[in-house]
Write an enzyme that holds these catalytic residues in place. Structure first.
Site, mmCIF file in Angstrom:
data_model
loop_
_atom_site.group_PDB
_atom_site.id
_atom_site.type_symbol
_atom_site.label_atom_id
_atom_site.label_comp_id
_atom_site.label_asym_id
_atom_site.label_seq_id
_atom_site.Cartn_x
_atom_site.Cartn_y
_atom_site.Cartn_z
ATOM 1 N N SER A 1 0.837 -1.195 0.000
ATOM 2 C CA SER A 1 0.000 0.000 0.000
ATOM 3 C C SER A 1 0.875 1.249 0.000
ATOM 4 C CB SER A 1 -0.967 -0.047 1.191
ATOM 5 O OG SER A 1 -1.995 0.890 1.045
ATOM 6 N N ASP B 1 -9.828 -3.513 -5.445
ATOM 7 C CA ASP B 1 -9.192 -2.792 -4.343
ATOM 8 C C ASP B 1 -9.857 -1.432 -4.149
ATOM 9 O OD1 ASP B 1 -7.450 -1.537 -2.553
ATOM 10 O OD2 ASP B 1 -5.706 -2.572 -3.373
ATOM 11 N N HIS C 1 -8.097 -4.939 -1.532
ATOM 12 C CA HIS C 1 -6.861 -4.469 -0.909
ATOM 13 C C HIS C 1 -6.227 -5.509 0.012
ATOM 14 C CE1 HIS C 1 -4.160 -1.134 -0.198
ATOM 15 N NE2 HIS C 1 -4.250 -1.298 1.107
#
Length: 709
Positions: free
Chosen positions: A561, A646, A681
């Site tokens: 991330s 995501d 995600h």
């Protein structure tokens, strides 16, 4: 529409030579389309902008999916020969996990609550027992059964009414963190879809056992924007809006105080916050503002029976605790309770009727401090290892003298303790069982300090199997995050043993952007100081090379991330330092994303990265954004992962990044993009599926190190 291999992808005419470790396959080459971005008199052509079309539901949606599938076919071909090894790694890691297991029961309002897992099952069962652990088990939710037929399934936010007869929970079966709320009548077993969609997945009960409060998200930006009140048995269309957040940089949420007296709404960004509250016995009241938001001031409220405690950074960089009367909550009434300290970060309070436990951080390590509310006496909990993590865990009861906390280190499996705050007696309730005969004595952990270019000391936590040679020839994986003030602490991982047992060391660089060394550590790694995050990581890598823990031929880096942004920045800045990079769900297209307010969570991030509508912020962001700074030069071997659904970092960021890297890089190293077409995600939702992704990451590095068993 033309077929993909004629339109979207022009496969390279001559095969690109790859390292002999990998097959000689043709990599996909993405189509280019002119797209001009112009702001602050700066014109930039973004030839891969069209990859946003699946997200925007625009004309090239199918071409985007075809491109991602082509990349998936490519990585599968390049890693084909590792399939048996990956399967071996998966089974090896899974074999360390106790499949039939049970969490430590937590007592609340007359019941013991726990979850348990069964052999061969991916999910869990959420259960309770009344009054005693010998009482009959009541299965509240069988998530194993509920998840059947779903590629992804997340059930969360379990919330029980005060009379113990009803439960609210949330379900996300798409992996975009947009939950639907359900009600289960625990006396009849009947489950009802409340018709409440697009929530954070939880709800808060008022004390009347019929009123709930929930947070609603914007369906496009996914920002938490509104708090509604719902009365059971009424139509959702009649739900009452009790709060709407107008500031698009803030997150909001609703909850109940631990002492069950207040319903509280929290609104905050990374620099300021605001709390509203009502009596939990009077759900129809209008929420009162505790203290109007103040510029650059964060505060968090802890209600006690006789006053409020407030953890705040007002005139206190590292936060302090103040107290204020129940009927006078404004800042003018705040009096210091735990004063500010320059060398200690105050992180939070666990409140009990007779005691308080402060979560603090000093010298980069977490610590717990017990405070006797009657005598004022303080006690620090002490631990012996050089790098560890300790944290409150499972303390929903206010009227108890028993405090539970978790402890772990890079060699000590996660453990849960209970300490009697009155007598000091400590009991180990559970230690994570590692099947297969794990012996911590076979491993070693150290705490090192690298010196950054500006003289700052950067902590590094490292673990390896004893016998690891510090001769510059051993492989090492360096991990970091470095954003949002999130501290990455030293913790145990049973899956990591598959790396350590094959000769790797694993290290965490506690770089600026987190809060490991206090609030200033965060302030010095955000906004116009963001590059400190990247240079700290590079300095940590160079230190490990200098001290012969490894060498550039055997040094690997990993981030997820915002940590994926870190990976993108360091390969632009110092590509020759790394043999391989693992960049997972990476935030690499910083400028374009921060300019598009329709992209989920963008406006919430202005206090972290800056607003590109500001000229200085735009050009600073552009100077480090990985996608903007790719050049014609050599890059290391890179594995990139993403998820089509995501909600935190959209798939098109890593996809564009990989496409541009393919076009410009001048090396013969491997570049792979893996897209999970069904996930978001956090990856897969099952408790074992994620191990397949871990096996791929490990196999990628092992292949580069010529380790094949």
């Amino acid at each position: 529409m033309k077929k993909i291999y004629l339109g979207l992808l022009a496969m390279s005419i001559s095969a690109t030579f790859q390292s002999q470790k990998f097959p000689n396959l043709k990599a996909p080459v993405a189509e280019k389309q002119e797209h001009i971005r112009e702001i602050h008199s700066d014109k930039v052509n973004d030839p891969y902008y069209w990859m946003i079309d699946y997200f925007k539901k625009a004309k090239d949606s199918s071409k985007v999916v075809d491109y991602l599938k082509a990349e998936n076919s490519y990585w599968e071909g390049m890693m084909k020969d590792t399939e048996p090894f990956r399967d071996q790694l998966f089974k090896e890691m899974k074999a360390r996990i106790k499949e039939k297991d049970e969490s430590v029961p937590t007592f609340k309002n007359g019941y013991y609550y726990y979850s348990r897992t069964e052999t061969g099952k991916q999910y869990f069962k959420y259960c309770r027992k009344k009054g005693s652990l010998t009482a009959p088990e009541e299965i509240l939710l069988d998530v194993d059964q509920m998840a059947e037929g779903h590629a992804y399934y997340s059930a969360s936010g379990f919330s029980i009414s005060s009379d113990n007869t009803k439960m609210i929970f949330g379900v996300d079966d798409v992996s975009r963190r947009q939950y639907k709320l359900f009600l289960k009548d625990l006396s009849t077993g009947k489950t009802t879809d409340l018709g409440i969609k697009n929530t954070t997945g939880s709800a808060t009960w008022a004390n009347d056992n019929k009123t709930i409060f929930y947070t609603s998200k914007n369906p496009e930006t996914l920002l938490t924007e509104k708090i509604f009140r719902h009365s059971l048995g009424t139509d959702v269309s009649k739900d009452v809006l009790v709060y709407e957040e107008k500031d698009k940089t803030n997150y909001i949420g609703v909850g109940k105080s631990k002492n069950e007296k207040f319903i509280m709404i929290y609104s905050g960004a990374t620099t300021s916050s605001e709390t509203r509250y009502i009596d939990a016995n009077k759900p129809n009241e209008t929420f009162r503002v505790f203290q109007p938001r103040m510029k650059d001031v964060l505060y968090d409220v802890t209600p006690l029976e006789d006053r409020f405690l407030v953890t705040t950074n007002k005139d206190a960089l590292n936060f302090k605790v103040v107290e204020t009367p129940l009927d006078k909550t404004g800042v003018e009434n705040w009096k210091d309770f735990v004063p500010h300290r320059k060398d200690v970060l105050m992180e939070g309070i666990s409140e009990f009727k007779n005691y308080l436990v402060f979560s603090e951080r000093q010298n980069g390590l977490s610590q717990l401090v017990i405070y006797d509310r009657k005598s004022g006496k303080k006690e620090f909990l002490k631990f012996d290892e050089p790098a560890y993590t300790v944290y409150p865990s499972g303390n929903p009861e206010y009227n108890t003298d028993n405090f539970r906390f978790g402890y772990t280190s890079m060699v000590t499996p996660s453990s849960q303790f209970e300490q009697n705050l009155k007598t000091g007696k400590r009991v180990l309730l559970k230690e994570q069982e590692v099947l297969g005969g794990y012996n911590k004595a076979n491993y070693a952990t150290e705490r090192l300090f690298a010196t950054a270019k500006d003289g700052t000391k950067i902590p590094i936590s490292i673990v390896y199997k004893k016998g690891y040679k510090k001769d510059g020839k051993s492989p090492l994986l360096l991990y970091a995050y470095g954003s949002y003030g999130n501290s990455i602490d030293a913790t145990f991982s049973s899956t990591r043993l598959s790396l350590l047992d094959r000769g790797f060391a694993f290290a965490i660089a506690h770089i600026r952007g987190g809060q490991e060394m206090g609030r200033q550590w965060y302030e010095d790694g955000k906004m116009m100081k963001k590059k400190n995050t990247f240079t700290d990581f590079i300095d940590a890598g160079e230190y490990l090379v200098k001290e012969k823990y490894t060498s550039p031929k055997h040094l690997y880096a990993q981030g997820e991330s915002a940590g994926g942004l870190l990976m993108g920045a360091i390969v632009n800045m110092k590509p020759e330092l790394w043999n391989g990079i693992i960049s997972q769900v990476p935030f690499v297209d910083v400028v374009n994303t921060m300019m598009d307010e329709s992209i989920p969570l963008t406006t919430n991030e202005y206090d972290e990265w800056g607003n590109p509508n500001n000229k200085d912020a735009y050009f600073y962001m552009k100077s480090y954004s990985p996608y903007e700074n790719i050049e014609k030069k050599n890059y290391p071997n890179i594995l990139v992962t993403t998820g089509l659904h995501d909600s935190q970092v959209q798939y098109f960021e890593p996809a564009k990044w990989v496409a541009k890297l393919r076009d410009l890089k001048t090396d013969k190293n491997v570049l792979l993009l893996k897209t999970d077409m069904a996930y978001g995600h956090g990856g897969a939702s099952g408790r074992f599926d994620y191990l397949k992704d871990t096996a791929l990451v490990y196999a990628f590095m092992f292949k580069l190190e010529e380790i094949n068993k």
